[in-house]
Design a protein around this motif. Structure first.
Motif, PDB file in Angstrom:
ATOM      1  N   SER A  56      13.337  13.078  41.022  1.00 26.64           N
ATOM      2  CA  SER A  56      12.837  13.915  42.095  1.00 26.64           C
ATOM      3  C   SER A  56      13.685  15.185  42.276  1.00 26.64           C
ATOM      4  O   SER A  56      13.162  16.242  42.610  1.00 26.64           O
ATOM      5  CB  SER A  56      12.840  13.106  43.380  1.00 26.64           C
ATOM      6  OG  SER A  56      11.888  13.572  44.261  1.00 26.64           O
ATOM      7  N   LEU A  59      12.303  17.565  40.178  1.00 30.83           N
ATOM      8  CA  LEU A  59      10.922  17.918  40.496  1.00 30.83           C
ATOM      9  C   LEU A  59      10.880  18.849  41.703  1.00 30.83           C
ATOM     10  O   LEU A  59      10.124  18.643  42.628  1.00 30.83           O
ATOM     11  CB  LEU A  59      10.113  16.635  40.758  1.00 30.83           C
ATOM     12  CG  LEU A  59       8.590  16.736  40.780  1.00 30.83           C
ATOM     13  CD1 LEU A  59       8.057  17.148  39.441  1.00 30.83           C
ATOM     14  CD2 LEU A  59       7.972  15.421  41.201  1.00 30.83           C
ATOM     15  N   GLY A  60      11.715  19.863  41.684  1.00 28.34           N
ATOM     16  CA  GLY A  60      11.683  20.866  42.741  1.00 28.34           C
ATOM     17  C   GLY A  60      10.400  21.674  42.614  1.00 28.34           C
ATOM     18  O   GLY A  60       9.684  21.588  41.620  1.00 28.34           O
ATOM     19  N   ALA A  61      10.129  22.463  43.637  1.00 28.61           N
ATOM     20  CA  ALA A  61       8.881  23.223  43.626  1.00 28.61           C
ATOM     21  C   ALA A  61       8.832  24.229  42.484  1.00 28.61           C
ATOM     22  O   ALA A  61       7.771  24.499  41.936  1.00 28.61           O
ATOM     23  CB  ALA A  61       8.703  23.921  44.962  1.00 28.61           C
ATOM     24  N   VAL A  64       7.571  22.346  39.648  1.00 29.14           N
ATOM     25  CA  VAL A  64       6.155  22.025  39.816  1.00 29.14           C
ATOM     26  C   VAL A  64       5.298  23.244  39.480  1.00 29.14           C
ATOM     27  O   VAL A  64       4.364  23.185  38.675  1.00 29.14           O
ATOM     28  CB  VAL A  64       5.877  21.568  41.265  1.00 29.14           C
ATOM     29  CG1 VAL A  64       4.393  21.467  41.526  1.00 29.14           C
ATOM     30  CG2 VAL A  64       6.559  20.234  41.537  1.00 29.14           C
ATOM     31  N   GLU A 183      14.665  12.949  48.815  1.00 28.27           N
ATOM     32  CA  GLU A 183      14.066  13.130  47.491  1.00 28.27           C
ATOM     33  C   GLU A 183      13.028  12.041  47.222  1.00 28.27           C
ATOM     34  O   GLU A 183      11.990  12.293  46.614  1.00 28.27           O
ATOM     35  CB  GLU A 183      15.164  13.120  46.415  1.00 28.27           C
ATOM     36  CG  GLU A 183      15.857  14.471  46.336  1.00 28.27           C
ATOM     37  CD  GLU A 183      17.269  14.400  45.797  1.00 28.27           C
ATOM     38  OE1 GLU A 183      17.679  13.341  45.294  1.00 28.27           O
ATOM     39  OE2 GLU A 183      17.971  15.421  45.891  1.00 28.27           O
ATOM     40  N   GLN A 186      10.023  12.932  49.200  1.00 25.97           N
ATOM     41  CA  GLN A 186       9.350  14.052  48.553  1.00 25.97           C
ATOM     42  C   GLN A 186       8.562  13.589  47.333  1.00 25.97           C
ATOM     43  O   GLN A 186       7.457  14.050  47.077  1.00 25.97           O
ATOM     44  CB  GLN A 186      10.382  15.100  48.138  1.00 25.97           C
ATOM     45  CG  GLN A 186       9.845  16.183  47.233  1.00 25.97           C
ATOM     46  CD  GLN A 186      10.699  16.372  46.008  1.00 25.97           C
ATOM     47  OE1 GLN A 186      11.856  15.952  45.973  1.00 25.97           O
ATOM     48  NE2 GLN A 186      10.161  16.993  44.986  1.00 25.97           N
ATOM     49  N   PHE A 187       9.129  12.647  46.586  1.00 25.80           N
ATOM     50  CA  PHE A 187       8.427  12.131  45.409  1.00 25.80           C
ATOM     51  C   PHE A 187       7.066  11.557  45.809  1.00 25.80           C
ATOM     52  O   PHE A 187       6.037  11.881  45.217  1.00 25.80           O
ATOM     53  CB  PHE A 187       9.275  11.061  44.710  1.00 25.80           C
ATOM     54  CG  PHE A 187       8.547  10.364  43.605  1.00 25.80           C
ATOM     55  CD1 PHE A 187       8.434  10.974  42.366  1.00 25.80           C
ATOM     56  CD2 PHE A 187       7.948   9.138  43.813  1.00 25.80           C
ATOM     57  CE1 PHE A 187       7.738  10.354  41.342  1.00 25.80           C
ATOM     58  CE2 PHE A 187       7.252   8.513  42.789  1.00 25.80           C
ATOM     59  CZ  PHE A 187       7.140   9.115  41.556  1.00 25.80           C
ATOM     60  N   ILE A 190       4.638  14.322  46.891  1.00 25.84           N
ATOM     61  CA  ILE A 190       4.042  15.052  45.765  1.00 25.84           C
ATOM     62  C   ILE A 190       2.893  14.239  45.168  1.00 25.84           C
ATOM     63  O   ILE A 190       1.807  14.763  44.902  1.00 25.84           O
ATOM     64  CB  ILE A 190       5.107  15.339  44.675  1.00 25.84           C
ATOM     65  CG1 ILE A 190       6.078  16.423  45.147  1.00 25.84           C
ATOM     66  CG2 ILE A 190       4.464  15.735  43.360  1.00 25.84           C
ATOM     67  CD1 ILE A 190       5.647  17.830  44.839  1.00 25.84           C
ATOM     68  N   SER A 358       9.364  19.805  48.295  1.00 23.56           N
ATOM     69  CA  SER A 358      10.070  19.894  47.021  1.00 23.56           C
ATOM     70  C   SER A 358      10.941  21.148  46.954  1.00 23.56           C
ATOM     71  O   SER A 358      11.977  21.140  46.307  1.00 23.56           O
ATOM     72  CB  SER A 358       9.119  19.780  45.833  1.00 23.56           C
ATOM     73  OG  SER A 358       8.080  20.683  45.924  1.00 23.56           O
ATOM     74  N   SER A 361      14.018  19.917  49.003  1.00 22.32           N
ATOM     75  CA  SER A 361      14.887  18.940  48.360  1.00 22.32           C
ATOM     76  C   SER A 361      15.572  19.578  47.155  1.00 22.32           C
ATOM     77  O   SER A 361      16.673  19.174  46.785  1.00 22.32           O
ATOM     78  CB  SER A 361      14.124  17.673  48.008  1.00 22.32           C
ATOM     79  OG  SER A 361      13.479  17.813  46.792  1.00 22.32           O
ATOM     80  N   GLY A 362      14.945  20.596  46.558  1.00 20.01           N
ATOM     81  CA  GLY A 362      15.634  21.339  45.499  1.00 20.01           C
ATOM     82  C   GLY A 362      16.881  22.004  46.047  1.00 20.01           C
ATOM     83  O   GLY A 362      17.946  21.995  45.425  1.00 20.01           O
TER      84      GLY A 362
END
Lengths: 571, 66
Positions: A56, A59-61, A64, A183, A186-187, A190, A358, A361-362
């Protein structure tokens, strides 16, 4: 572009998410008693949580949106970033490297370098990493504010301050645990936000078969073979046969080996998640458990990009199309535009919240990695050693505030000097490229020493810069893309090909220099000191668990087999 | 750490799923023109709700066993 209209329900969903994020930070506050609780979650997190957080964090924005863009631009071959460029490295980390990271009780990746090599190698890594994380966090913040302005018409300053304050509060209160828990949240967000998007997009395109036939239009219009967008390996034989502009060897070496292992195995941002696990076995299983969802993430982030480009060339029922930009398409808008087009009020709020989550969390991931490296590897090592643990806990909290304030500065810098950010990212790429050679030699060759590691890193970074200065991708117009040394020795068909080869050259230089210098100078550590840090001098880890599904080796075989099957299906 | 993450995840997704399902029931059907005529708020909202409840059950069971 017309701004999206969010309804009351969309804002309600967003606010509920914010309440939970802050609530988690607040609930964790009372467990933060020592610096180890704050920076390493007291090494107490179960493997399934660290495993989800592990993927995660990445898997930041930006990831994505970038993967959606690449899916549109290059088609299904983008999946190589997952199936070749992540999973093998994650397996290697879990099976072979985690025993040394976790077993050495090092509190960070730079600290491992100090234990294994020497102070200067640690210093080089710690400083470059600290600067890098701050800027990465700033870039994330900037990108979020930009996107929220385009999509929702939000004020730029408002977005920056809102995200900064929320991230500040929850990382300040709950440290790494807060970041990891968010995270995981957020996972799932998403997944919840993107599954309906993919479902609707795919339905509009006429299912998988309909999508494939539409992608043929895309491929032929761009002068490639008709199935170039829907086959991942078939056209890898020559750089001119596929839209990525790279052949299989350059891809496997550059992406699959150097860049991927360099990122997943040595970047403290992700390794920190595994270090927070509650046992050696859990630490080793962290990347392996993460690999299961990881291999299917392309369905959520790459597939929408492919759907977007397919519908743009050959319209579906609902008339989706990508906006144009500079004579081509604005690929970065593929995922945001899909969200706006298909999701009705309600799910739209969920989708936007997932994107925001995301982004944040990034930022949080970078901030928590920064405060650890700053406190342990810079402050405690060079500025103020031998203070009480409470003092370092306090410093970690101060570093969190400092980190976020500086990333806000970086976000504004990015807004005003776009080239400066490209320049910084380039420098980071140079610094990162050789790193895996240092770790490989350090962990598996006991003769590698401090002088060798340090010179290898410096010259490897130099080689990356040199290669970039002497080559350019086709059609490059600015020196930031390469060729700034005046003469262009070689022109690559694409920027991606150039990046992959820059990394390969840097890695090779670091590997050769570290080996030669180590052989030419004396070992600076005794075998006794290297116990637990080098493969041949460390007793094999005892299996703590007996259930077959908890054995790292068994998990690794299953992951590898599944990845292989995916590659064959989409060959 | 003393906080089982499944509890907040379960709570949040139950609330979100419930909210989306109710909105799916009461919202004007015209907004689903975008989603190809499918009431995705109701359908997917129920799935999210089910996930949230499952997480809550797992989380509560986890606490008891400790």
């Amino acid at each position: 572009m017309q701004h999206m209209q969010l309804g009351l329900i969309d804002y309600a969903i967003m606010i509920i998410y914010f309440v939970f994020v802050l609530g988690i930070g607040w609930a964790l506050k009372r467990y933060m008693k020592t610096s180890s609780d704050f920076f390493l979650s007291g090494r107490s997190i179960p493997a399934w949580i660290t495993g989800l957080a592990f993927i995660s964090t990445n898997l930041g924005a930006l990831e994505v949106i970038g993967m959606g863009a690449s899916g549109a631009k290059y088609g299904i071959a983008t999946c190589h970033f997952y199936w070749v460029g992540a999973i093998p490295a994650m397996i290697f980390l879990g099976l072979f490297m985690m025993p040394f990271y976790y077993g050495s009780r090092a509190r960070s990746v730079p600290e491992y370098l100090k234990l294994r090599f020497d102070e200067k190698t640690r210093g080089f890594n710690a400083f470059s990493f600290a600067v890098m994380t701050i800027f990465a966090s700033g870039i994330s913040m900037y990108a979020m504010a930009l996107l929220m302005r385009i999509l929702l018409g939000w004020n730029f300053n408002f977005s920056i301050f809102m995200s900064a304050i929320i991230v500040l509060i929850y990382t300040f209160l709950g440290g790494l645990t807060s970041a990891i828990y968010n995270e995981v949240l957020q996972f799932f967000l998403i997944v919840a936000g993107f599954v309906p998007l993919v479902y609707l997009g795919l339905k509009d395109a006429g299912g998988w078969a309909g999508l494939q036939s539409r992608l043929q239009t895309v491929a032929t219009a761009n002068h490639f073979a008709s199935d170039a967008w829907s086959r991942s390996w078939h056209y890898m034989t020559s750089p001119t046969a596929n839209p990525m502009g790279i052949e299989w060897f350059g891809m496997v070496m550059g992406l699959g080996f150097v860049l991927s292992f360099g990122y997943w195995c040595t970047n403290f941002l992700v390794v920190q998640r595994a270090m927070a696990a509650n046992s050696m076995s859990a630490a080793r299983r962290t990347p392996l458990i993460g690999a299961f969802p990881k291999m299917f993430i392309p369905m959520l982030v790459i597939l929408p990009g492919m759907i977007a480009i397919a519908l743009t060339y050959q319209g579906g029922v609902s008339g989706f199309h990508l906006p144009a930009k500079d004579g081509s398409f604005d690929y970065d808008m593929a995922i945001p535009m899909m969200l706006a087009h298909y999701l009705p009020s309600g799910l739209l709020g969920l989708g936007i919240t997932a994107l925001m989550a995301s982004f944040m969390s990034g930022m949080a991931g970078n901030v928590t990695a920064f405060n650890t490296v700053w406190t342990y590897d810079i402050y405690q090592s060079y500025i103020s050693p031998n203070r009480s643990d409470q003092h370092y806990l306090w410093m970690g909290r101060m570093a969190t505030i400092f980190g976020i304030v500086v990333s806000m500065g970086a976000a504004y810098l990015a807004r005003n000097f776009n080239n400066l950010m490209d320049f910084l990212q380039l420098i980071f790429a140079f610094v990162n490229a050789p790193l895996f050679a240092t770790f490989l030699l350090g962990m598996f060759w006991r003769r590698a020493n401090g002088h060798g590691a340090f010179l290898g890193l410096v010259l490897g970074t130099g080689t990356a810069a040199l290669h970039h200065g002497l080559t350019a991708p086709a059609g490059a117009t600015t020196l930031i893309k390469g060729g700034w040394l005046g003469t262009v020795v070689h022109t690559y068909p694409s920027e991606m090909a150039q990046n992959f080869w820059t990394a390969t050259f840097a890695w090779t230089a670091c590997f050769v220099v570290t080996s030669l210098v180590s052989l030419a100078t004396r070992a600076n550590k005794t075998d006794e000191e290297l116990k637990g840090l080098v493969y041949s001098l460390t007793p094999r880890p005892k299996e703590e668990v007996t259930a077959w599904y908890n054995k790292p080796a068994t998990l690794a075989v299953i992951v590898l087999a599944m990845t292989l099957v995916l590659n064959i299906i989409f060959w | 750490m003393g906080l089982d993450i499944r509890i907040p995840i379960g709570l949040m997704f139950s609330i979100l799923g419930g909210l989306l399902s109710i909105y799916g029931l009461v919202s004007d059907k015209a907004i689903y023109q975008r989603s190809l005529g499918i009431n995705v708020n109701l359908g997917w909202g129920l799935v999210i709700l089910a996930f949230g409840v499952l997480m809550l059950i797992l989380g509560r069971r986890g606490i008891k066993s400790v």
